[in-house]
Design a protein around this motif. Sequence first.
Motif, short mmCIF file in Angstrom:
data_model
loop_
_atom_site.label_atom_id
_atom_site.label_comp_id
_atom_site.label_asym_id
_atom_site.label_seq_id
_atom_site.Cartn_x
_atom_site.Cartn_y
_atom_site.Cartn_z
N UNK A 110 67.83 -0.27 -28.14
CA UNK A 110 67.72 -1.70 -28.40
C UNK A 110 68.66 -2.55 -27.54
N UNK A 111 68.75 -2.19 -26.25
CA UNK A 111 69.57 -3.02 -25.35
C UNK A 111 68.92 -4.38 -25.10
N UNK A 112 67.58 -4.43 -25.12
CA UNK A 112 66.90 -5.72 -24.95
C UNK A 112 66.69 -6.15 -23.50
N UNK A 113 67.01 -5.28 -22.54
CA UNK A 113 66.86 -5.67 -21.13
C UNK A 113 65.38 -5.81 -20.75
N UNK A 114 64.51 -5.00 -21.39
CA UNK A 114 63.07 -5.08 -21.11
C UNK A 114 62.53 -6.44 -21.54
N UNK A 115 63.08 -6.97 -22.63
CA UNK A 115 62.61 -8.25 -23.14
C UNK A 115 63.05 -9.41 -22.25
N UNK B 101 59.58 -7.57 -26.84
CA UNK B 101 60.47 -8.53 -27.50
C UNK B 101 61.32 -7.82 -28.53
N UNK B 102 62.48 -8.40 -28.81
CA UNK B 102 63.37 -7.86 -29.82
C UNK B 102 63.15 -8.69 -31.08
N UNK B 103 62.83 -8.05 -32.20
CA UNK B 103 62.57 -8.83 -33.41
C UNK B 103 63.87 -9.23 -34.11
N UNK B 104 63.73 -9.94 -35.23
CA UNK B 104 64.92 -10.46 -35.89
C UNK B 104 65.82 -9.36 -36.46
N UNK C 177 79.14 -10.88 -24.77
CA UNK C 177 78.77 -10.79 -26.18
C UNK C 177 79.18 -9.42 -26.70
N UNK C 178 79.75 -9.38 -27.88
CA UNK C 178 80.05 -8.10 -28.53
C UNK C 178 79.23 -8.05 -29.81
N UNK C 179 78.39 -7.02 -29.92
CA UNK C 179 77.58 -6.80 -31.12
C UNK C 179 76.75 -8.00 -31.55
N UNK C 180 76.25 -8.78 -30.59
CA UNK C 180 75.30 -9.83 -30.96
C UNK C 180 73.90 -9.24 -30.94
N UNK D 51 69.90 -11.72 -26.21
CA UNK D 51 70.31 -11.44 -24.83
C UNK D 51 69.64 -12.38 -23.83
N UNK D 52 68.35 -12.59 -24.05
CA UNK D 52 67.59 -13.38 -23.09
C UNK D 52 68.09 -14.81 -23.07
N UNK D 53 68.29 -15.33 -24.29
CA UNK D 53 68.78 -16.70 -24.44
C UNK D 53 70.18 -16.85 -23.81
N UNK D 54 71.04 -15.85 -24.02
CA UNK D 54 72.41 -15.93 -23.47
C UNK D 54 72.37 -15.91 -21.94
N UNK D 55 71.49 -15.07 -21.38
CA UNK D 55 71.38 -15.00 -19.93
C UNK D 55 70.87 -16.33 -19.38
#
Lengths: 62, 423
Positions: A12-17, A25-28, B397-400, B405-409
Motif C-alpha cells: 500500500x505505498x500508493x505510487x501506482x495511484x 486508487x487507495x481507498x479510505x 509524511x510519516x504514517x499518513x 500521497x497523490x494530493x501531497x505530491x
Amino acid sequence: MKIIVDLNLCQDHGQCAIAAPAVFRMNDDGKLEYEEIAEESRRAEVEEAADVCPVQAILIEG
Amino acid sequence: MTTPHVVVVGASLGGLRAAEQLRARGFEGRVTVIGEERHLPYNRPPLSKEVLADAGDNDPGRLHGRVEFRRKASTADVDFALGVPVVGSDLARRELRLGTGERLRYDGLVLATGLRPRRLDLPGPVQGRHSLRTLDDCVGLRAELAGLTEPSVTGERTSVVVIGAGFIGCETAATLVKRGCDVTVVEPFGAPMERVLGSDLARAVQRHHERAGVRFVLGASPAAYVEDPTAPQRVRGLRLADGTVLDADLVVESVGSLCNTEWLDGNGLDLRDGVLADNDLRVVGAERVVVVGDVARFPNPLFDDVPRRVEHWSIPTETAKRAATTLLAELTGSAPDPLPFAPVPSFWSDQLDLRLQSFGSPGLADEARLVEGDLDRLADGVLLTYHRLGSHVGTIAVNLPPARQRELREEFLARTPAIPVSA
C-alpha cells in the motif's frame, strides 16, 4: 490489457495511484483498489505504475 | 549503415530501465547490458528490510528470485553480460575494456554503474565486518546472523553495531532489533538521517527507535575493531575514539557511498561527484553517451541550476526515460524532448512501524515546518514541509494514509516556484 496485483507483496505505498489514477486508487482504509482490465489507451500509464511500484507487485498481461 | 549497437554499463535498476526505455521508444538495434554482479537486475530496497528480517532460506538463487525484476517481453533480445566488470574506456574511440581482457565497441553508451558502499579503513580483525548494498552482501550478513543466533538458547543476544545513522543504517538497525539483536548505532555527526529530515524530525525518529530498543551513540568516531580473544581475526567489539568499547558480534558499516566511475578516468569527463550531465542526461564532454541513476549529476529546474546526484529509488526509472530519448535523438535523429527534465524526487523508508514518504528535496531546506501531528506520536501520522529561503522544496509524511500521497505530491508541485517547467 489485464492487470494482476500480487496482494501478498503489495504494501500500500500508493505510487501506482499517483502514476495511473484512473486505474489504481487507495481507498479510505488505505488499501489498494484497481481495475483488472484497462483500456489499451492507458498502457503507458499502467506500465509506469508497474515500474514505480516499490515492491514490484504489478503484473501486466497482454 | 547497420543498426547501431547500444551498450549499457551497469545491470541494476538504472541499466535495466535504460534497456527497456530504448525498446519502448522503438529502438531495434542491438542492446548489451554489462553488469559486474553475477545476478540479473533485482530490487535492492528489500535487502535492508523484508529480506534481512527473514531468518529462513539463505540460498542466493532463491533469494534473488524474491527480488528479481520481471523481464519485459520487449527486452527478450537484450544481451546481459553478467559478472563482467568494465575496467576502462576510450570514449573518443567508442571502445570499452572489459575485465575479461576483451574490448567492446559501441555506437551509443549508457552509464549506469551506480555506487558502492564506502568502507572504513580501521585497524583490527576483518571477520564480522559487513556492508549492505548487494544481494551477496545481504546473503553474507544473513549467513552470519544465522550462525550467531544459535547461542541465543543460552540467553545471549547477538550484539550488532551499525556505523552510520543514514537511511540504510537506520533501516538495518530497525530490522535487526526486530530480529532480537542487541543493536547500537554509532554516528559521528548529528541525529539519525538529520541531513534529510532536519533536526526535529530526526530526533523524533531517534526517540522512536530508542523506545523499540535501538541504542544511539552520537558524536562518536569509530577508532578500531577489537578482536575476539577466542577467535583470531574475528570482531568482538568496536573501540571509539574516546576509548569506549562497544560489544559487537558483527558490525554493519553504512557510512555512505562512492561512485563507480574509475573506469571512465582518462576521458576528460567531470567525475568529481558522479558523472556531470546536462539536463537531458547527456554526459558533458562526450558524444553519444548518457548517464542514468544515482551516479548521474544533473541539474533539476524544479529547484535551481545546480547539478546534483540523487540517491533515491525513483531516479533510475525517471532518468532512464529521458536518457533513452536523448541518446536515440543523437543516434537516429529522432526528436529530442523539448521540455525541461524536472523529475520529482521521491523516497520512502520503512523503519519499525513507521513509513517515511518524501517528495521533493527536503535536504536542500534551511527550515522545516510541522504541519500536522505530534512529533512524539510519529506512528499516528505527521506531516512536515521543508523550505529554502521561504520556498517549499520538499515534503515528508510519516504514517499518513496512502490515499493522500497523490494530493501531497500535487501540493508540493503546485507550491514549488523555481524555474517554470512547462518551458
